[in-house]
Design an enzyme around this catalytic site. Sequence first.
Site, PDB file in Angstrom:
ATOM      1  N   ARG A 114     -20.299   0.820 -13.266  1.00 47.52           N
ATOM      2  CA  ARG A 114     -20.054  -0.583 -12.416  1.00 47.52           C
ATOM      3  C   ARG A 114     -18.564  -0.788 -12.877  1.00 47.52           C
ATOM      4  NH1 ARG A 114     -25.188  -3.139 -12.885  1.00 47.52           N
ATOM      5  NH2 ARG A 114     -26.522  -2.294 -10.991  1.00 47.52           N
TER       6      ARG A 114
ATOM      7  N   LYS B  31      -5.690   2.040  -4.085  1.00 46.40           N
ATOM      8  CA  LYS B  31      -6.489   2.780  -3.303  1.00 46.40           C
ATOM      9  C   LYS B  31      -7.150   3.909  -4.135  1.00 46.40           C
ATOM     10  CE  LYS B  31      -4.785   2.284   1.322  1.00 46.40           C
ATOM     11  NZ  LYS B  31      -4.032   3.004   2.563  1.00 46.40           N
TER      12      LYS B  31
ATOM     13  N   GLU C 115       6.989  10.990   1.485  1.00 44.11           N
ATOM     14  CA  GLU C 115       6.498   9.742   1.358  1.00 44.11           C
ATOM     15  C   GLU C 115       7.815   8.771   1.255  1.00 44.11           C
ATOM     16  OE1 GLU C 115       3.788   8.199   1.950  1.00 44.11           O
ATOM     17  OE2 GLU C 115       2.099   9.427   1.514  1.00 44.11           O
TER      18      GLU C 115
ATOM     19  N   LYS D 196       6.690  -0.618  -1.560  1.00 39.78           N
ATOM     20  CA  LYS D 196       5.222  -0.680  -1.530  1.00 39.78           C
ATOM     21  C   LYS D 196       4.594  -1.840  -2.113  1.00 39.78           C
ATOM     22  CE  LYS D 196       1.034   1.768  -2.295  1.00 39.78           C
ATOM     23  NZ  LYS D 196       0.413   3.055  -2.043  1.00 39.78           N
TER      24      LYS D 196
ATOM     25  N   GLU E  98      -5.371  -4.104   3.010  1.00 37.09           N
ATOM     26  CA  GLU E  98      -5.239  -3.339   4.128  1.00 37.09           C
ATOM     27  C   GLU E  98      -6.007  -4.070   5.559  1.00 37.09           C
ATOM     28  OE1 GLU E  98      -4.085   0.861   3.993  1.00 37.09           O
ATOM     29  OE2 GLU E  98      -5.222   1.046   5.951  1.00 37.09           O
TER      30      GLU E  98
ATOM     31  N   ARG F 228      -0.193  -3.916   5.426  1.00 36.44           N
ATOM     32  CA  ARG F 228      -0.356  -2.932   4.677  1.00 36.44           C
ATOM     33  C   ARG F 228      -0.388  -1.463   5.435  1.00 36.44           C
ATOM     34  NH1 ARG F 228      -3.276  -1.527  -1.216  1.00 36.44           N
ATOM     35  NH2 ARG F 228      -2.637   0.705  -1.235  1.00 36.44           N
TER      36      ARG F 228
ATOM     37  N   ASN G 285       0.748   3.268   6.343  1.00 32.96           N
ATOM     38  CA  ASN G 285       0.051   4.691   6.889  1.00 32.96           C
ATOM     39  C   ASN G 285       0.930   5.230   8.131  1.00 32.96           C
ATOM     40  OD1 ASN G 285      -2.280   4.475   5.399  1.00 32.96           O
ATOM     41  ND2 ASN G 285      -3.075   2.816   6.913  1.00 32.96           N
TER      42      ASN G 285
ATOM     43  N   HIS H  87       0.393   8.944   8.893  1.00 32.32           N
ATOM     44  CA  HIS H  87      -0.599   9.473   8.222  1.00 32.32           C
ATOM     45  C   HIS H  87      -1.786   9.861   8.963  1.00 32.32           C
ATOM     46  CE1 HIS H  87       1.466   8.143   4.662  1.00 32.32           C
ATOM     47  NE2 HIS H  87       0.529   8.655   3.910  1.00 32.32           N
TER      48      HIS H  87
ATOM     49  N   HIS I  87      -2.763  13.509   8.004  1.00 34.59           N
ATOM     50  CA  HIS I  87      -4.014  13.665   7.394  1.00 34.59           C
ATOM     51  C   HIS I  87      -4.744  14.764   8.225  1.00 34.59           C
ATOM     52  CE1 HIS I  87      -4.603   9.850   5.151  1.00 34.59           C
ATOM     53  NE2 HIS I  87      -4.211  10.707   4.351  1.00 34.59           N
TER      54      HIS I  87
ATOM     55  N   HIS J  28       0.533  16.765   0.811  1.00 33.99           N
ATOM     56  CA  HIS J  28       0.149  15.699   1.634  1.00 33.99           C
ATOM     57  C   HIS J  28       1.206  15.208   2.123  1.00 33.99           C
ATOM     58  CE1 HIS J  28      -1.492  11.705   2.646  1.00 33.99           C
ATOM     59  NE2 HIS J  28      -0.206  11.035   2.084  1.00 33.99           N
TER      60      HIS J  28
END
Length: 371
Positions: free
Chosen positions: A130, A152, A194, A232, A242, A246, A250, A253, A257, A274
């Site tokens: 956990r 993230k 990025e 950022k 997000e 936020r 993206n 993206h 992606h 990426h």
Amino acid sequence: MSFFNYFCKNTIDMSKLISHLSYPIYIGDFFSDLDAFIFQMQPKVSKVYILVDENTHLHCIPTLIRNSSVLANSEILEIESGENQKNLDICFHLWQTLAENNADRNTLLINLGGGVISDMGGFIASTYKRGIRFINIPTSLLAQVDAAVGGKTGIDLGVLKNHIGCFSNPEAVFVNPIFLDTLSNQEITSGIGEILKYSLIDRYELWDEFKSYHFNEISKWENLIESSLEIKTKIVKLDPSEKGLRKILNFGHTYGHAFESLSLQEKPEAPLLHGEAVALGIICELWHSVKKNNFPIHVFNEIKEFIFQNFRTYPIEEKGIDTVIDLMKKDKKNTEQNISVILLNNIGDVQFDSFVSEQEVRECLLYFISQ
Ligand code: GLY
């Protein structure tokens, strides 16, 4: 003084703090700060594991261990490098290794590597018993300016990027430009993808600065690396999970992606990295911005030319359009059948929660492959 100059000129063993977040980000020659940070953690750390791939094991572990006395008795967990490692099987193996070694809840996991290591390492740490504590030491440019900061964590589900995961913050992030020396040109270009995103979502001056540098002179990019982290952390502070703002991170993206996944399917031996895929995605999301938000066409043309000249492109064939659309429809940011994209009214003027139809995506992809 910027952190890069600080690092290059200063022989004193120190780093600089720039975080706006609840955890610190140390930038520069951080080794003594890292030792002090781990030493002071409460409850006391019982054991340190360092997650690496074969590249960071070879190129970064010796520097880290040589400079850190606290890490002298740490254990190394090694995985193969590459996006295709970011899956549940590898997580299972790592959780099992921790369990077989009786790793308890006071274990600390250090993620030493690029975006795959910080994404997956953060996920493993957040879910093992956990949650155990973790620290990110990003070694790729992409992870230093983006992936390792912001909480993230996650893994891919087949070709679906980052489909499984959670928000979970590291205890701290330690960024040292010394690790960039070990990167290939392609990895540097991916990180610059990025940085391009940050330049376009933030302000004209950054885009002007961005296009004035050569990709093979990364030591001159100090300002932009620091600016990217500033942008950022400020955005993540305002919207950590997000819900709204936020989402602008993206930009590029949704298409990016899908291109990345397509290239992983079609060319697993040499897929788009990426940030390379994000740069191509930026062309597409700007194309929609011109059509729907009156983004200035001459600025679009300038950015498009810049990207095509400086980034690797990917040969999407007309018959691949349906695959790209299917991948985009599965993007976790969508609602029902709408495909979510980030549109710009102008550089630095961003609109989130924008949607495009399948037909509009098809037109955009036809335009993209005609270039
Ligand atoms: N990479 C985008 C974000 O962290 O939100």
